[in-house]
Design a protein around this motif. Structure first.
Motif, PDB file in Angstrom:
ATOM      1  N   THR A   1      66.913 -14.749  82.943  1.00 31.48           N
ATOM      2  CA  THR A   1      65.756 -14.289  82.172  1.00 31.48           C
ATOM      3  C   THR A   1      64.496 -14.283  83.042  1.00 31.48           C
ATOM      4  OG1 THR A   1      66.697 -15.159  80.113  1.00 31.48           O
ATOM      5  CG2 THR A   1      64.320 -14.767  80.153  1.00 31.48           C
ATOM      6  N   ALA A   2      64.392 -15.302  83.896  1.00 34.99           N
ATOM      7  CA  ALA A   2      63.193 -15.451  84.724  1.00 34.99           C
ATOM      8  C   ALA A   2      63.141 -14.464  85.892  1.00 34.99           C
ATOM      9  CB  ALA A   2      63.106 -16.883  85.251  1.00 34.99           C
ATOM     10  N   ILE A   3      64.296 -13.967  86.344  1.00 34.94           N
ATOM     11  CA  ILE A   3      64.296 -13.105  87.535  1.00 34.94           C
ATOM     12  C   ILE A   3      64.504 -11.632  87.221  1.00 34.94           C
ATOM     13  CG2 ILE A   3      65.139 -14.986  89.002  1.00 34.94           C
ATOM     14  CD1 ILE A   3      67.886 -13.444  88.991  1.00 34.94           C
ATOM     15  N   LEU A   4      64.580 -11.272  85.950  1.00 33.86           N
ATOM     16  CA  LEU A   4      64.766  -9.862  85.595  1.00 33.86           C
ATOM     17  C   LEU A   4      63.700  -9.005  86.270  1.00 33.86           C
ATOM     18  CD1 LEU A   4      65.634 -10.061  81.782  1.00 33.86           C
ATOM     19  CD2 LEU A   4      67.172  -9.460  83.662  1.00 33.86           C
ATOM     20  N   GLY A   5      64.147  -7.953  86.927  1.00 36.85           N
ATOM     21  CA  GLY A   5      63.226  -7.049  87.599  1.00 36.85           C
ATOM     22  C   GLY A   5      62.857  -7.450  89.016  1.00 36.85           C
ATOM     23  N   THR A   6      63.407  -8.580  89.505  1.00 35.65           N
ATOM     24  CA  THR A   6      63.113  -9.021  90.873  1.00 35.65           C
ATOM     25  C   THR A   6      64.296  -8.710  91.784  1.00 35.65           C
ATOM     26  OG1 THR A   6      64.040 -11.257  90.703  1.00 35.65           O
ATOM     27  CG2 THR A   6      61.802 -10.929  89.876  1.00 35.65           C
ATOM     28  N   GLU A   7      64.087  -8.920  93.082  1.00 32.76           N
ATOM     29  CA  GLU A   7      65.150  -8.674  94.062  1.00 32.76           C
ATOM     30  C   GLU A   7      66.355  -9.589  93.858  1.00 32.76           C
ATOM     31  OE1 GLU A   7      64.288  -7.067  98.351  1.00 32.76           O
ATOM     32  OE2 GLU A   7      62.947  -8.773  97.935  1.00 32.76           O
ATOM     33  N   SER A   8      66.160 -10.726  93.216  1.00 34.53           N
ATOM     34  CA  SER A   8      67.260 -11.670  93.022  1.00 34.53           C
ATOM     35  C   SER A   8      68.364 -11.108  92.130  1.00 34.53           C
ATOM     36  CB  SER A   8      66.734 -12.980  92.419  1.00 34.53           C
ATOM     37  OG  SER A   8      65.929 -13.682  93.351  1.00 34.53           O
ATOM     38  N   MET A   9      68.095 -10.041  91.398  1.00 31.38           N
ATOM     39  CA  MET A   9      69.130  -9.429  90.552  1.00 31.38           C
ATOM     40  C   MET A   9      70.205  -8.761  91.391  1.00 31.38           C
ATOM     41  SD  MET A   9      68.650 -10.192  87.423  1.00 31.38           S
ATOM     42  CE  MET A   9      69.854  -9.079  86.683  1.00 31.38           C
ATOM     43  N   ARG A  10      69.968  -8.584  92.691  1.00 33.90           N
ATOM     44  CA  ARG A  10      70.969  -7.938  93.545  1.00 33.90           C
ATOM     45  C   ARG A  10      72.256  -8.757  93.636  1.00 33.90           C
ATOM     46  NH1 ARG A  10      67.639  -8.243  99.060  1.00 33.90           N
ATOM     47  NH2 ARG A  10      69.403  -7.208 100.069  1.00 33.90           N
ATOM     48  N   TYR A  11      72.197 -10.040  93.288  1.00 34.77           N
ATOM     49  CA  TYR A  11      73.362 -10.920  93.405  1.00 34.77           C
ATOM     50  C   TYR A  11      74.259 -10.877  92.167  1.00 34.77           C
ATOM     51  CZ  TYR A  11      70.277 -12.551  97.048  1.00 34.77           C
ATOM     52  OH  TYR A  11      69.437 -12.601  98.135  1.00 34.77           O
ATOM     53  N   PHE A  12      73.884 -10.079  91.181  1.00 35.97           N
ATOM     54  CA  PHE A  12      74.642 -10.035  89.923  1.00 35.97           C
ATOM     55  C   PHE A  12      75.044  -8.608  89.594  1.00 35.97           C
ATOM     56  CE2 PHE A  12      71.622 -13.511  89.897  1.00 35.97           C
ATOM     57  CZ  PHE A  12      72.427 -14.604  89.570  1.00 35.97           C
TER      58      PHE A  12
END
Length: 450
Positions: free
Chosen positions: A396-407
């Protein structure tokens, strides 16, 4: 108590020596069980014949060789039947002079042989595992049988990414014993001194020039890339070395790689005007780090990259990690956590937990521990249900960030997690219930129609 400690590679032997130095192994008589995992042992050097092994062996009370005992079978092929286990226990106790007292077993992997076999042979022994690489930070690949799970007591691991807690065997609540990077560096230095005759020529060729070390992983062998794509990856690593003003580049090919992996790289080096030296000597990459002190280390997601950065303090660069995150299938592929760590730390600059500053505290996309735990949950949700709430909060906290690339969004949809594809989502438990109901219905109709 006597402790049987299994090692299948030279690097594992070094890591275990560091664990003893750091006091991370249990008190008692320590017996090193050599279980050479080489695919062609007749063509490779025995673990006990590696330069400097005598210094490692001196840290143990005894050294035994499982590979020699079960030859011509290799340790990974050793799989005693259930009715043979008492016979094997009697044989090993006699052959290894274990007596009739209690023993414990510390394996390099509890899920494959020979670790699995030894855990079965000594059916009442407390169990533990040791890990020397980035795999320790990933989840257990599959659930252990109850008679193994109830005996898990400890996990010994190298603190390769400072402060990052491992997920391996976490569901069984083992005691965690970390081995500081300094202890590993000390043992690698000993190994480098012992390997002096084998690496002298390489050090003399490099001289005082600024050097870069390229780590080959042979990803084509694992089916993760084509041979052509892997060669292109090595070429890209070479170009990174050139852009870092390296004057000479050392390529450490994977032991299984063929000559074609080197030829194109040599042609690229010649075109770029940089000398390429192929390190065909059998010494470990970690020993080369100690001997050569390169200015740069390049690779894909090798454990050697984390070792270079956090153990040796050498500048490192990762190539192709974003491509690997997409290429890894299924999502549960055990290489996913190493790729995620290397990509986050080296490509995006996410700090290791022990090195994070106050500016990272309020930024979930800059925190490594919750990222790894969320990926671990998505990989093995059934075995790690206790990670679900943390994973949902992190996503929820990382939606829209680069960290979503891991999912993968399909994976998130399947698990009904934030970031799922649009549309009505069914809770995982409901989906499993409906699938089970469908199977029962089909079975019933099959019986009725007979």
């Amino acid at each position: 108590m006597k402790h049987l400690i299994i090692a299948s590679t030279t690097y594992q032997c070094l890591s275990l020596a560091a664990a003893i130095d750091a006091g991370a192994l249990p008190e008692g008589e320590k017996i090193l069980v050599l279980a050479n995992s080489s695919r062609v042992p007749e063509l490779t050097e025995r673990l006990q014949d590696v330069a400097g092994f005598d210094r490692i062996a001196a840290r143990f009370d005894a050294v035994v060789d499982l590979a020699e005992l079960i030859y011509p079978r290799r340790p990974p092929q050793w799989a005693p039947r259930t009715e043979e286990l008492p016979m094997w226990e009697k044989l090993l106790r006699s052959h290894w002079k274990l007596g009739t007292g209690p023993v414990s077993v510390l394996v390099d992997s509890i899920q494959v042989n020979p670790g699995l076999a030894l855990a079965g042979v000594f059916r009442d022994a407390p169990l533990g595992a040791h890990s020397d690489g980035l795999m320790a930070y990933g989840p257990t690949r599959k659930a252990l049988p109850l008679h193994f799970a109830q005996r898990i007591e400890r996990l010994v691991y190298i603190d390769l990414v400072p402060g990052l807690r491992p997920q391996l065997l976490r569901e069984y609540g083992p005691e965690l014993h970390s081995v500081p990077a300094g202890a590993l560096r000390k043992v690698v230095s000993e190994a480098a001194a012992a390997a002096e005759p084998e690496v002298r020529w390489l050090r003399e060729q490099v001289g005082e020039r600024r050097s870069a070390l390229i780590l080959g992983q042979y990803l084509a062998h694992l089916g993760l890339l084509s041979s052509e794509d892997e060669t292109a990856l090595h070429v890209e690593m070479l170009r990174k070395a050139v852009s870092a003003q390296a004057e000479v580049c050392i390529f450490k090919p994977h032991p299984s790689a063929g000559p074609a992996a080197v030829q194109e790289l040599q042609a690229e080096a010649a075109a770029a005007g940089i000398e390429l030296i192929v390190a065909e000597t059998p010494v470990l990459a970690e020993v080369l780090l100690e001997v050569l002190s390169p200015a740069l280390v390049a690779g894909c997601f090798s454990t050697g990259l984390a070792t270079a950065k956090f153990v040796f303090g050498i500048e490192t660069v990762a190539v192709g990690t974003e491509r690997m995150l997409e290429a890894l299938t299924p999502y549960e592929n055990s290489n996913r956590i190493p790729v995620t760590i290397i990509d986050a730390v080296l490509c995006r600059g996410v700090p290791a937990p022990a090195l994070a500053g106050p500016e990272e505290a309020g930024r979930p996309d800059r925190q490594l521990q919750p990222l790894i735990e969320a990926v671990a949950y998505c990989m093995q949700s059934v075995n790690h249900p206790y990670l679900r709430d943390g994973a949902a909060e992190f996503l929820t906290a990382i939606l829209g960030t680069e960290s979503m690339r891991y999912f993968k969004r399909r994976r998130l949809t399947k698990l009904a997690l934030p970031g799922a594809l649009p549309g009505p989502a069914r809770p995982p438990a409901l989906r499993r219930f409906r699938r089970a109901g469908g199977r029962l219905t089909r079975r019933f109709l099959a019986v009725v129609s007979r």
